[in-house]
Write an enzyme that holds these catalytic residues in place. Sequence first.
Site, PDB file in Angstrom:
ATOM      1  CB  CYS A 174      -0.925   0.019   1.220  1.00 15.97           C
ATOM      2  SG  CYS A 174      -2.160  -1.292   1.212  1.00 15.97           S
ATOM      3  CB  CYS A 202       3.359  10.300   7.149  1.00 13.60           C
ATOM      4  SG  CYS A 202       3.472   9.995   5.365  1.00 13.60           S
TER       5      CYS A 202
END
Length: 303
Positions: free
Chosen positions: A41, A112
């Site tokens: 991913c 993130c």
Amino acid sequence: MWDYSEKVLELFYHPKNQGAMDPSSEPGVRVVVGEVGSITCGDALRLYLKVDEASERILAASFQTFGCTSAIASSSALTELITGLTLDEALRIDNRQIADYLGGLPPAKMHCSVMGQEALEAAIYSYRGLPLPDHTDDDSALVCSCFGVSEQKIRRLIRENHLTSAEEVTAYSKAGGGCGSCLAQIEDLIAAVLAETDATPSEDSRNSKGNSQNQTEPSPAAPSPLTTLQKIARIQAVLDEEVRPLLLADGGDVELYDLEGDQVWVRLKGSCTTCPSQQNTLRLLIETRLQEQVWPTLTVHAL
């Protein structure tokens, strides 16, 4: 070209605490690992914690990351933020604190910082012997099949980060960033979560209402947004759908016994009755989920 802060670039070019951590041979010290993401991913993070078992304080942290500039910088920042904290203190670190430490992240790269928060939770739950819920293999729970993002995760990100658009959800989770077929469902989830939030009176709105009234008269207590029956129904649903499957897998079980106001009484069964981590099960597994999904001031007790 992304507009990165100086701190992001500094930790990308010169990351701190990067690399694997060997299992500890020191007495009273334990090394645990939390892993999130998938290389298929695009991003993956493995976080290592060296923990003093007596104080549950993080003595050191390191990471291995497969990902972009923001992923590497966020992982490095996380290790700096949590070193020296107790596990309970570290659990209060959220993705926004990671982003703030970096001087901000591009909106499309907020996922993130979320990955760092989730890896930290995974490591701490592993240390305490508590399983994290995993919906990645449950097709019925997935909203985004391209990136394996569940409805529960999207709802949590919307609530915690006050997201109001599908684009923001994609930035924080990647959901919707592949084929795009789930964008309509994401919009529906945003509307549902915002409706739930609007139905819950905020502290500011309650104070404003009180200040506008005659100050010589006591302000009436704010009505509960959930009736007792509604609370019981929601608590039972969370226990049945999210908590009991995890406990049953380890030979334990739980049942709802009673509810008085915001005090929830449960009965632990099977292996849970003699487990040394019983309090962790009550607080980190049961109470946390009930506070997130039913009402934030609920407190759980075991008979």
